[in-house]
Design an enzyme around this catalytic site. Structure first.
Site, PDB file in Angstrom:
ATOM      1  N   GLY A  13       0.868  -1.181   0.000  1.00  0.00           N
ATOM      2  CA  GLY A  13       0.000   0.000   0.000  1.00  0.00           C
ATOM      3  C   GLY A  13       0.902   1.227   0.000  1.00  0.00           C
ATOM      4  N   ALA A  15       2.212   2.783   2.456  1.00  0.00           N
ATOM      5  CA  ALA A  15       3.347   2.668   3.378  1.00  0.00           C
ATOM      6  C   ALA A  15       4.457   1.832   2.753  1.00  0.00           C
ATOM      7  CB  ALA A  15       2.893   2.050   4.703  1.00  0.00           C
ATOM      8  N   ALA A  45      -8.980   4.709  -0.529  1.00  0.00           N
ATOM      9  CA  ALA A  45      -9.112   5.995   0.189  1.00  0.00           C
ATOM     10  C   ALA A  45      -9.841   6.993  -0.698  1.00  0.00           C
ATOM     11  CB  ALA A  45      -7.743   6.522   0.582  1.00  0.00           C
ATOM     12  N   GLY A  48      -9.250  12.054   1.098  1.00  0.00           N
ATOM     13  CA  GLY A  48      -8.007  12.703   0.732  1.00  0.00           C
ATOM     14  C   GLY A  48      -6.950  12.646   1.814  1.00  0.00           C
ATOM     15  N   GLU A 112     -13.382  18.180   6.188  1.00  0.00           N
ATOM     16  CA  GLU A 112     -13.982  16.967   6.745  1.00  0.00           C
ATOM     17  C   GLU A 112     -14.230  17.210   8.222  1.00  0.00           C
ATOM     18  OE1 GLU A 112     -12.579  13.282   3.933  1.00  0.00           O
ATOM     19  OE2 GLU A 112     -11.234  13.809   5.534  1.00  0.00           O
ATOM     20  N   HIS A 228     -16.608   4.105  10.806  1.00  0.00           N
ATOM     21  CA  HIS A 228     -17.034   5.209   9.937  1.00  0.00           C
ATOM     22  C   HIS A 228     -18.555   5.237   9.938  1.00  0.00           C
ATOM     23  CE1 HIS A 228     -17.367   7.931   6.573  1.00  0.00           C
ATOM     24  NE2 HIS A 228     -16.049   8.068   6.538  1.00  0.00           N
ATOM     25  N   ARG A 274     -15.962  11.964  14.070  1.00  0.00           N
ATOM     26  CA  ARG A 274     -16.438  10.708  13.481  1.00  0.00           C
ATOM     27  C   ARG A 274     -17.011   9.741  14.514  1.00  0.00           C
ATOM     28  NH1 ARG A 274     -12.441   8.234   9.145  1.00  0.00           N
ATOM     29  NH2 ARG A 274     -13.097  10.102   8.050  1.00  0.00           N
ATOM     30  N   HIS A 335     -13.585   0.775  10.247  1.00  0.00           N
ATOM     31  CA  HIS A 335     -12.871   1.530   9.210  1.00  0.00           C
ATOM     32  C   HIS A 335     -11.361   1.603   9.428  1.00  0.00           C
ATOM     33  CE1 HIS A 335     -12.501   4.454   6.024  1.00  0.00           C
ATOM     34  NE2 HIS A 335     -12.013   5.366   6.845  1.00  0.00           N
ATOM     35  N   GLU A 359      -0.818   1.964   8.681  1.00  0.00           N
ATOM     36  CA  GLU A 359      -1.927   1.652   9.593  1.00  0.00           C
ATOM     37  C   GLU A 359      -1.549   0.601  10.626  1.00  0.00           C
ATOM     38  OE1 GLU A 359      -5.687   1.551   7.607  1.00  0.00           O
ATOM     39  OE2 GLU A 359      -6.707   0.703   9.348  1.00  0.00           O
ATOM     40  N   ARG A 370      -8.851   8.985  15.390  1.00  0.00           N
ATOM     41  CA  ARG A 370      -8.091   9.636  14.314  1.00  0.00           C
ATOM     42  C   ARG A 370      -8.894  10.756  13.662  1.00  0.00           C
ATOM     43  NH1 ARG A 370      -7.880   8.492   8.474  1.00  0.00           N
ATOM     44  NH2 ARG A 370      -9.611   7.112   8.961  1.00  0.00           N
ATOM     45  N   LEU A 376      -3.235   8.826   5.742  1.00  0.00           N
ATOM     46  CA  LEU A 376      -2.324   8.813   4.587  1.00  0.00           C
ATOM     47  C   LEU A 376      -1.133   9.720   4.892  1.00  0.00           C
ATOM     48  CD1 LEU A 376      -4.961   8.999   1.695  1.00  0.00           C
ATOM     49  CD2 LEU A 376      -3.575   7.017   2.327  1.00  0.00           C
TER      50      LEU A 376
HETATM   51  P1  FAD Z   1      -2.589  -0.824   3.053  1.00  0.00           P
HETATM   52  O1  FAD Z   1      -2.795   0.175   2.009  1.00  0.00           O
HETATM   53  O2  FAD Z   1      -3.771  -1.585   3.507  1.00  0.00           O
HETATM   54  O3  FAD Z   1      -1.505  -1.871   2.535  1.00  0.00           O
HETATM   55  C1  FAD Z   1      -1.195  -3.030   3.280  1.00  0.00           C
HETATM   56  C2  FAD Z   1      -0.429  -3.984   2.389  1.00  0.00           C
HETATM   57  O4  FAD Z   1       0.119  -5.032   3.142  1.00  0.00           O
HETATM   58  C3  FAD Z   1      -1.278  -4.635   1.315  1.00  0.00           C
HETATM   59  O5  FAD Z   1      -0.534  -4.629   0.124  1.00  0.00           O
HETATM   60  C4  FAD Z   1      -1.467  -6.056   1.835  1.00  0.00           C
HETATM   61  O6  FAD Z   1      -1.727  -7.003   0.848  1.00  0.00           O
HETATM   62  C5  FAD Z   1      -0.129  -6.274   2.495  1.00  0.00           C
HETATM   63  N1  FAD Z   1      -0.081  -7.316   3.530  1.00  0.00           N
HETATM   64  C6  FAD Z   1      -0.824  -7.405   4.657  1.00  0.00           C
HETATM   65  N2  FAD Z   1      -0.438  -8.469   5.379  1.00  0.00           N
HETATM   66  C7  FAD Z   1       0.570  -9.056   4.712  1.00  0.00           C
HETATM   67  C8  FAD Z   1       1.371 -10.202   4.943  1.00  0.00           C
HETATM   68  N3  FAD Z   1       1.218 -10.974   6.020  1.00  0.00           N
HETATM   69  N4  FAD Z   1       2.325 -10.537   4.031  1.00  0.00           N
HETATM   70  C9  FAD Z   1       2.488  -9.791   2.915  1.00  0.00           C
HETATM   71  N5  FAD Z   1       1.745  -8.697   2.636  1.00  0.00           N
HETATM   72  C10 FAD Z   1       0.810  -8.337   3.527  1.00  0.00           C
HETATM   73  N6  FAD Z   1      -7.175   7.651   5.033  1.00  0.00           N
HETATM   74  C11 FAD Z   1      -6.970   8.956   4.749  1.00  0.00           C
HETATM   75  O7  FAD Z   1      -6.022   9.559   5.270  1.00  0.00           O
HETATM   76  N7  FAD Z   1      -7.800   9.600   3.886  1.00  0.00           N
HETATM   77  C12 FAD Z   1      -8.854   8.990   3.284  1.00  0.00           C
HETATM   78  O8  FAD Z   1      -9.563   9.592   2.508  1.00  0.00           O
HETATM   79  C13 FAD Z   1      -9.096   7.628   3.584  1.00  0.00           C
HETATM   80  N8  FAD Z   1     -10.152   6.995   3.044  1.00  0.00           N
HETATM   81  C14 FAD Z   1     -10.295   5.657   3.276  1.00  0.00           C
HETATM   82  C15 FAD Z   1     -11.332   4.976   2.635  1.00  0.00           C
HETATM   83  C16 FAD Z   1     -11.461   3.607   2.789  1.00  0.00           C
HETATM   84  C17 FAD Z   1     -12.574   2.872   2.101  1.00  0.00           C
HETATM   85  C18 FAD Z   1     -10.537   2.903   3.612  1.00  0.00           C
HETATM   86  C19 FAD Z   1     -10.657   1.427   3.787  1.00  0.00           C
HETATM   87  C20 FAD Z   1      -9.528   3.591   4.269  1.00  0.00           C
HETATM   88  C21 FAD Z   1      -9.394   4.960   4.098  1.00  0.00           C
HETATM   89  N9  FAD Z   1      -8.378   5.663   4.740  1.00  0.00           N
HETATM   90  C22 FAD Z   1      -8.196   6.991   4.459  1.00  0.00           C
HETATM   91  C23 FAD Z   1      -7.368   4.977   5.531  1.00  0.00           C
HETATM   92  C24 FAD Z   1      -6.109   4.776   4.679  1.00  0.00           C
HETATM   93  O9  FAD Z   1      -6.491   4.456   3.362  1.00  0.00           O
HETATM   94  C25 FAD Z   1      -5.239   3.674   5.219  1.00  0.00           C
HETATM   95  O10 FAD Z   1      -4.999   3.884   6.577  1.00  0.00           O
HETATM   96  C26 FAD Z   1      -3.904   3.631   4.495  1.00  0.00           C
HETATM   97  O11 FAD Z   1      -4.121   3.527   3.109  1.00  0.00           O
HETATM   98  C27 FAD Z   1      -3.100   2.464   4.992  1.00  0.00           C
HETATM   99  O12 FAD Z   1      -1.977   2.307   4.171  1.00  0.00           O
HETATM  100  P2  FAD Z   1      -0.985   1.118   4.486  1.00  0.00           P
HETATM  101  O13 FAD Z   1       0.028   1.147   3.407  1.00  0.00           O
HETATM  102  O14 FAD Z   1      -0.567   1.165   5.888  1.00  0.00           O
HETATM  103  O15 FAD Z   1      -1.903  -0.203   4.339  1.00  0.00           O
HETATM  104  C1  SIN Z   2     -13.575   9.448   4.136  1.00  0.00           C
HETATM  105  O1  SIN Z   2     -13.370   9.830   2.974  1.00  0.00           O
HETATM  106  O2  SIN Z   2     -14.613   9.669   4.774  1.00  0.00           O
HETATM  107  C2  SIN Z   2     -12.522   8.673   4.801  1.00  0.00           C
HETATM  108  C3  SIN Z   2     -11.478   9.603   5.248  1.00  0.00           C
HETATM  109  C4  SIN Z   2     -10.598   8.925   6.241  1.00  0.00           C
HETATM  110  O3  SIN Z   2     -10.844   7.796   6.647  1.00  0.00           O
HETATM  111  O4  SIN Z   2      -9.639   9.583   6.646  1.00  0.00           O
END
Ligand code: FAD
Ligand code: SIN
Length: 517
Positions: A13, A15, A45, A48, A112, A228, A274, A335, A359, A370, A376
């Site tokens: 993702g 991160a 996401a 934003g 927001e 959420h 929220r 969420h 995350e 949060r 993000l």
């Molecule tokens: P992720 O993007 O979930 O990536 C995790 C990765 O790890 C994936 O590739 C997965 O396959 C991999 N993985 C997991 N376990 C393993 C394992 N054991 N072995 C190998 N790979 C593994 N946040 C905001 O700030 N603004 C927003 O507008 C917003 N909107 C959102 C809307 C939705 C619908 C959702 C669900 C979340 C939203 N969030 C938002 C939260 C935000 O998107 C996430 O917190 C953020 O994207 C997390 O990024 P990450 O890279 O930590 O995890």
């Molecule tokens: C949303 O767009 O409502 C999600 C935003 C967030 O989780 O930060």
């Protein structure tokens, strides 16, 4: 000869990919990801990414809003870093090519809940995550970052409190391989799949928390899980998120009788924090005996709805609902995981060479709740710091900050119950939704913790992805239920019907680590 990578990153993702792109400039990098590269929360996401770049904004204002949302449990040093480094990290994303929306040549900013000014950058209207993920994965491919897809991390290898590498299951071949590294960065995302209703995709199974806990890392704030308030609630339709930005642009919540109820619950109305909106929706559903409320945007000019929220508009239309004309049925859904693997301000855990980003990490910026669109941002701010720290080779004191507000707790021994329900993903998700969800109570938390402890003892994963994920969810669910049971108060996203007020005695963080069982 066995290769030792400078960096192994688990997850693809924001991160994982952002960290990989930075790490590539400092050494050899391997990314392991359990599905295909773009299976992640990031892609979904919508609203934003927050940053104080507007003319009427400042890092100080962003700091205050974040602290207020966190309900007394934010780490102030971490929040300072977050808000002050935000504009530079946004500039990095722009340099990478993330196409943020503009208005009259300036970056467009929206509002927001619980933000005092518009400060949310977005891309493609409501497709911010998709644009970030596409941009970063394209860059990672161009930079020839080595990425192994369908490769599930199943164990962190540690010797003498130093990371040695990671064991991973090739989910297509069914074989296990060991990978060695100097620095292991967990970027495994969230845990929404703990619950029956969630906005998260299938990958969000708390793997990072479970792997880190088994390796001896500290897990903190795990009782704080954000629900959420507005996910689509229609039979047979996944709980697709309806962004908070929809209320930011004027959307109104109504109950099944058409009554606008939020002003009865909070002075900020539809844009209350929220956790407050989620609980108010929950209460209104109970009051009206319905499994849903409605989000109304029919009073907004249709072109605003369709151009500002093209994905939401299209999703609803595909399910027979023109939201410019009719109300959107919504209900709360799990969420975002506020807690996770405890890190200091450099992303370091208490195990040398083990880092957590995104995350799965708990840097302390979110506290008990949060602020929207801070996640993000947290990823890119703290991922950058991990790379700065490893470049300096600084590993002298890997322990996260030793603030006295972090308290280690033992996990209680729990007796087996007669005829426990068999462990399964759906049983776990129903249990957590009902007993460890939006409104909690000591009796139901105790019941959930006991069942989860039984599953923990009995469930042995076989060599496939679903059973490893279930084991990880059982362990993380147990930690969440135990922490929620310990915390005899209500604060932020954690609400106890039997202790409905915050308590000054609980202005501290619960920490679990292996050996405390
Ligand atoms: P992720 O993007 O979930 O990536 C995790 C990765 O790890 C994936 O590739 C997965 O396959 C991999 N993985 C997991 N376990 C393993 C394992 N054991 N072995 C190998 N790979 C593994 N946040 C905001 O700030 N603004 C927003 O507008 C917003 N909107 C959102 C809307 C939705 C619908 C959702 C669900 C979340 C939203 N969030 C938002 C939260 C935000 O998107 C996430 O917190 C953020 O994207 C997390 O990024 P990450 O890279 O930590 O995890
Ligand atoms: C949303 O767009 O409502 C999600 C935003 C967030 O989780 O930060």
């Amino acid at each position: 000869m066995k290769v030792t990578y400078d960096y192994i990153i688990v997850g693809s993702g924001i991160a994982g990919l952002y960290t990989a792109l930075l790490a590539r400039q400092q050494g050899s990098v391997l990314v392991l990801t359990k599905g295909s590269i773009d299976e992640c929360n990031t892609k979904h996401a919508q609203g934003g990414i927050a940053a104080a770049i507007g003319a009427h904004d400042s890092p100080e204002l962003h700091f205050r809003d974040t602290i207020a949302a966190g309900a007394g449990l934010c780490d102030e040093e971490a929040v300072r870093i977050l808000v002050e480094e935000a504009p530079d990290r946004i500039a990095d994303l722009i340099r990478f090519g993330v196409p943020f929306d503009t208005l009259d040549g300036q970056i467009a900013l929206t509002k927001e809940a619980a933000h005092s000014v518009p400060r949310i950058l977005h891309a493609g209207g409501d497709a911010t995550g998709e644009h970030i993920e596409t941009t970063l994965s394209r860059m990672a491919r161009q930079a020839r970052v080595e990425i192994l897809e369908h490769c599930l991390a199943i164990e962190i290898m540690v010797e003498g409190n130093r990371v040695q590498g990671v064991k991973a299951l090739d989910t297509r071949m069914g074989s296990v391989e060991e990978f060695s590294c100097r620095n292991l960065i967990l970027a495994t995302g969230g845990a929404g799949r703990l619950f029956k209703y969630t906005t998260n995709p299938d990958i969000a199974t708390a793997d990072g928390v479970a792997l880190a806990y088994r390796a001896g890392a500290e897990i903190t704030d795990i009782e704080f899980f954000q629900f959420h308030p507005t996910a689509v609630r229609l039979p047979g339709v996944p709980p697709f998120l309806i962004s908070e930005a929809v209320r930011g642009e004027g959307g109104i919540l109504r109950n099944v009788e058409g009554y606008r109820f939020m002003p009865d619950y909070a002075p900020e109305g539809d844009l209350a924090p929220r956790d407050v909106v989620a609980r108010s929706v929950h209460a209104e559903m109970a009051k009206t005996g319905s499994d849903r409320v409605f989000l109304d945007v029919t009073h907004l000019p249709p072109p605003i709805v369709t151009t500002r929220f093209p994905h939401i508009y299209r999703f609803c239309l595909d399910h027979g609902l023109d939201i410019t004309k009719g109300l959107i049925p919504v209900a709360p859904a799990a969420h975002y995981m506020m807690g996770g693997v405890r890190t200091n301000a450099w992303g370091e855990t208490n195990i040398a060479g083990l880092f957590a980003a995104g995350e799965t990490a708990c840097t302390g910026v979110h506290g008990a709740n949060r602020l929207a669109s801070n996640s993000l941002l947290e990823v890119i701010v703290f991922a950058k710091r991990i790379l700065e720290q490893t470049r300096k080779g600084a590993q002298a004191n890997p322990a996260p900050g030793t603030s006295s507000r972090y308290e280690h707790w033992p996990l209680p021994r729990r007796k087996a119950i007669a005829e426990p329900p068999p462990a399964s993903l759906s049983a776990l998700q129903s249990l957590l939704w009902q007993k460890v969800g939006i409104v909690r109570h000591g009796d139901s938390l105790e019941e959930a913790a006991t069942i989860l402890a039984g599953w923990q003892r009995e469930f042995v994963p076989s060599l496939d992805r679903p059973s490893h994920e279930l084991a990880n969810l059982i362990l993380t669910g147990r930690l969440m239920a135990e922490a929620a049971l310990l915390r005899e108060e209500s604060r932020g996203a954690h609400y106890r019907a039997d202790f409905p007020q915050p308590s000054p005695a609980w202005q501290s963080h619960i920490v679990f680590s292996r050996g405390s069982e």
